[in-house]
Structure formats: structure tokens, C-alpha cells
Write a protein that holds these residues in place. Structure first.
Motif, PDB file in Angstrom:
ATOM      1  N   GLN A   9       0.881  -1.374  -0.019  1.00  0.00           N
ATOM      2  CA  GLN A   9      -0.016   0.132  -0.074  1.00  0.00           C
ATOM      3  C   GLN A   9       0.754   1.296  -0.003  1.00  0.00           C
ATOM      4  N   GLY A  10       0.562   2.198  -0.664  1.00  0.00           N
ATOM      5  CA  GLY A  10       1.284   3.540  -0.886  1.00  0.00           C
ATOM      6  C   GLY A  10       0.349   4.454  -0.409  1.00  0.00           C
ATOM      7  N   THR A  11       0.936   5.709  -0.498  1.00  0.00           N
ATOM      8  CA  THR A  11       0.044   7.131  -0.122  1.00  0.00           C
ATOM      9  C   THR A  11       0.198   8.023  -1.392  1.00  0.00           C
ATOM     10  N   LEU A  12      -1.080   8.601  -1.859  1.00  0.00           N
ATOM     11  CA  LEU A  12      -1.068   9.443  -2.988  1.00  0.00           C
ATOM     12  C   LEU A  12      -0.527  10.814  -2.202  1.00  0.00           C
ATOM     13  N   LEU A  13       0.663  11.273  -2.715  1.00  0.00           N
ATOM     14  CA  LEU A  13       0.967  12.510  -1.932  1.00  0.00           C
ATOM     15  C   LEU A  13       0.896  13.797  -2.899  1.00  0.00           C
ATOM     16  N   GLU A  14       1.047  13.701  -4.051  1.00  0.00           N
ATOM     17  CA  GLU A  14       0.767  14.790  -5.128  1.00  0.00           C
ATOM     18  C   GLU A  14       0.042  14.651  -6.268  1.00  0.00           C
ATOM     19  N   ARG A  15      -0.926  15.630  -6.665  1.00  0.00           N
ATOM     20  CA  ARG A  15      -1.387  15.265  -8.017  1.00  0.00           C
ATOM     21  C   ARG A  15      -1.192  16.550  -8.603  1.00  0.00           C
ATOM     22  N   ASN A  68     -11.170  10.127 -16.476  1.00  0.00           N
ATOM     23  CA  ASN A  68     -12.567   9.920 -16.372  1.00  0.00           C
ATOM     24  C   ASN A  68     -13.297   8.621 -16.004  1.00  0.00           C
ATOM     25  N   LEU A  69     -12.488   7.661 -16.346  1.00  0.00           N
ATOM     26  CA  LEU A  69     -13.084   6.199 -16.116  1.00  0.00           C
ATOM     27  C   LEU A  69     -12.668   5.626 -14.623  1.00  0.00           C
ATOM     28  N   THR A  70     -11.723   6.342 -13.924  1.00  0.00           N
ATOM     29  CA  THR A  70     -11.328   5.822 -12.674  1.00  0.00           C
ATOM     30  C   THR A  70     -11.253   6.924 -11.413  1.00  0.00           C
ATOM     31  N   THR A  71     -11.114   6.626 -10.494  1.00  0.00           N
ATOM     32  CA  THR A  71     -10.991   7.394  -9.206  1.00  0.00           C
ATOM     33  C   THR A  71      -9.710   8.170  -9.040  1.00  0.00           C
ATOM     34  N   ILE A  72      -8.786   7.643  -9.938  1.00  0.00           N
ATOM     35  CA  ILE A  72      -7.441   8.621  -9.609  1.00  0.00           C
ATOM     36  C   ILE A  72      -7.384   9.982  -9.475  1.00  0.00           C
ATOM     37  N   GLY A  73      -8.373  10.558 -10.267  1.00  0.00           N
ATOM     38  CA  GLY A  73      -8.310  12.141 -10.519  1.00  0.00           C
ATOM     39  C   GLY A  73      -9.181  12.727  -9.319  1.00  0.00           C
ATOM     40  N   THR A  74      -9.785  12.114  -8.489  1.00  0.00           N
ATOM     41  CA  THR A  74     -10.643  12.617  -7.379  1.00  0.00           C
ATOM     42  C   THR A  74     -10.295  11.954  -5.923  1.00  0.00           C
ATOM     43  N   LEU A  75      -9.368  11.309  -5.898  1.00  0.00           N
ATOM     44  CA  LEU A  75      -8.750  10.615  -4.562  1.00  0.00           C
ATOM     45  C   LEU A  75      -8.115  11.710  -3.826  1.00  0.00           C
ATOM     46  N   PRO A  76      -8.667  11.948  -2.480  1.00  0.00           N
ATOM     47  CA  PRO A  76      -8.101  12.998  -1.648  1.00  0.00           C
ATOM     48  C   PRO A  76      -6.571  12.827  -1.606  1.00  0.00           C
ATOM     49  N   LEU A  77      -5.736  13.836  -1.489  1.00  0.00           N
ATOM     50  CA  LEU A  77      -4.267  13.590  -0.950  1.00  0.00           C
ATOM     51  C   LEU A  77      -4.168  12.977   0.200  1.00  0.00           C
ATOM     52  N   GLN A  78      -3.254  12.073   0.292  1.00  0.00           N
ATOM     53  CA  GLN A  78      -2.965  11.255   1.526  1.00  0.00           C
ATOM     54  C   GLN A  78      -3.924   9.949   1.682  1.00  0.00           C
ATOM     55  N   SER A  79      -4.702   9.822   0.548  1.00  0.00           N
ATOM     56  CA  SER A  79      -5.449   8.551   0.509  1.00  0.00           C
ATOM     57  C   SER A  79      -4.228   7.373   0.407  1.00  0.00           C
ATOM     58  N   ARG A  80      -4.576   6.079   0.900  1.00  0.00           N
ATOM     59  CA  ARG A  80      -3.914   4.847   0.828  1.00  0.00           C
ATOM     60  C   ARG A  80      -4.292   4.215  -0.499  1.00  0.00           C
ATOM     61  N   ARG A 178     -16.360   5.875  -3.841  1.00  0.00           N
ATOM     62  CA  ARG A 178     -16.400   5.379  -5.232  1.00  0.00           C
ATOM     63  C   ARG A 178     -15.131   4.374  -5.552  1.00  0.00           C
ATOM     64  N   VAL A 179     -15.374   3.262  -6.165  1.00  0.00           N
ATOM     65  CA  VAL A 179     -14.308   2.479  -6.294  1.00  0.00           C
ATOM     66  C   VAL A 179     -14.212   1.998  -7.628  1.00  0.00           C
ATOM     67  N   ASN A 180     -12.775   1.713  -8.094  1.00  0.00           N
ATOM     68  CA  ASN A 180     -12.629   1.160  -9.582  1.00  0.00           C
ATOM     69  C   ASN A 180     -13.145  -0.082  -9.712  1.00  0.00           C
ATOM     70  N   LEU A 181     -13.557  -0.691 -10.888  1.00  0.00           N
ATOM     71  CA  LEU A 181     -14.002  -1.922 -10.737  1.00  0.00           C
ATOM     72  C   LEU A 181     -13.743  -2.426 -12.461  1.00  0.00           C
ATOM     73  N   GLU A 182     -13.178  -3.569 -12.385  1.00  0.00           N
ATOM     74  CA  GLU A 182     -12.857  -4.396 -13.709  1.00  0.00           C
ATOM     75  C   GLU A 182     -13.579  -5.853 -13.600  1.00  0.00           C
ATOM     76  N   SER A 183     -14.287  -6.358 -14.446  1.00  0.00           N
ATOM     77  CA  SER A 183     -15.168  -7.524 -14.452  1.00  0.00           C
ATOM     78  C   SER A 183     -13.984  -8.574 -14.996  1.00  0.00           C
ATOM     79  N   ASP A 184     -14.281  -9.860 -14.585  1.00  0.00           N
ATOM     80  CA  ASP A 184     -13.273 -10.828 -15.188  1.00  0.00           C
ATOM     81  C   ASP A 184     -13.286 -10.867 -16.733  1.00  0.00           C
TER      82      ASP A 184
END
Length: 202
Positions: A9-15, A68-80, A178-184
């Protein structure tokens, strides 16, 4: 290609925004098998390429389609965030085949312990993913390979064992997240092939 077994697990530090998208800086603490520049890493299930690496951080570029497809652009900084190296031909496939291509986002309905059934994570999922789901089938949630316990319409329920709760960020999810989803991917391929054979002229 990934397995959905989270390695760190990492920590989102900057965007930081730039013309082609954003630059992400992820703190990796003490990851024993440190990635190098050019490696493919799944961040919460989203496959990105390491563009810079040092002893404490990894940097990635994410383009608008990814944002647009993922939560990457909206995750708060310091998120694990969940991290996984791309699989190799010798990687043990303890999860399922995960491409790192997030298809949609789901919404957490609840994430708590049930007195009789253990820890349950319940989600509302969009049709783009739900159409390829079956009970006891596989799904990747924020990059974590999980087995679908129950399925009712667009609502899916998965059981989380203590090992998953300890090694991933899923424990901290709350209703409304919100969470990222990928089907099988195998179910997806079979479904697409069947669609083609049933289409006139296909």
C-alpha cells in the motif's frame, strides 16, 4: 497483466495538472521489491507506467481517459492506494487474471461486519460491469481480486477475510465512496464473442 493480489500500500502525495493529464506522486514507504522507471504498476486496479522512481516515491502520468474512468483524479491526497507489480510468466496466479483496465466505478453501499457472515462489502455497480458478473465469479475492486458472494440486479456483495482487510485499503471504505471496477476478462471475452455470433452479419 496482474493477479489482483495486492503487494503493497502506498500514499497519494501529490497530483499536479499538466496539458496531457496529471502527474501523480505516490509514497511507497518500505516496498521491498521496488519498481523501476518503465515498470507497469496497478494503482487501485488502474495500470500506469512508472515515469520516475526514487527510494521513497514513484511518479506516474495519467491521461484524461484514465481520469474520467477511474477514481485516480478525485482521490483525496494522503489516500492509501493498493499497489501491484505486473505479473510475470512465473507469477503464482492466486487471484484471477486482471488487466488493469478499469471499466467503470462502483458505489459503496455498506462495508461492515455481519454477526453471522463476517465482513461484507456491498456495492452498486453499473451495467457495463454487472452484465459480466455471476455469483461465485471474480471481480476486481480497487485492484483486489475478489469472489462475488451474492448478486442481485446491480448490487453485488463480497466477503472480505482478515488477510484482505490487513493488506489492502478496502477496510477504510465507507458508504458513498467510489471504487474502480474491472469485470473478469475471460467472462468479458466470451460475452463479446457471443454478442458477435448472435448479431446478423457478425
Amino acid at each position: 497483466m496482474f493477479t489482483g493480489l495486492i503487494q503493497h500500500q502506498g500514499t497519494l502525495l501529490e497530483r499536479t495538472e499538466h496539458p496531457s493529464g496529471v502527474r501523480l506522486v505516490v509514497g511507497t514507504d518500505e516496498w521491498a521489491h521496488r519498481p523501476d522507471q518503465g515498470d507497469s504498476i496497478a494503482i487501485n486496479g488502474c495500470c500506469l507506467t512508472v515515469v520516475e522512481a526514487d527510494e521513497e516515491t514513484l511518479q506516474f502520468d495519467a491521461i484524461p481517459t484514465t481520469l474520467n474512468l477511474t477514481t485516480i483524479g478525485t482521490l483525496p491526497l494522503q489516500s492509501r492506494v493498493n499497489l501491484e507489480h505486473a505479473a510475470t510468466p512465473t507469477t503464482l496466479l492466486g487471484g484471477h487474471l486482471v488487466q488493469g483496465h478499469v471499466e467503470a466505478q462502483g458505489t459503496v453501499l455498506s462495508n461492515e461486519t455481519d454477526p453471522e457472515r463476517g465482513w461484507l462489502l456491498k456495492l452498486e455497480v453499473p451495467e457495463a460491469v454487472g452484465r459480466f458478473m455471476i455469483e461465485k465469479g471474480s471481480i476486481a475492486i480497487d485492484g483486489v481480486s475478489l469472489t462475488i458472494a451474492t448478486l442481485e440486479g446491480t448490487r453485488v456483495e463480497v466477503a472480505l477475510i482478515p488477510e484482505t482487510l490487513d493488506r489492502t485499503n478496502l477496510r477504510g471504505l465507507q458508504a458513498g465512496d467510489r471504487v474502480n471496477l474491472e469485470s473478469d476478462c475471460l467472462a468479458k471475452m466470451v460475452g463479446k464473442l457471443l454478442e458477435r455470433t448472435q448479431t446478423p452479419g457478425g
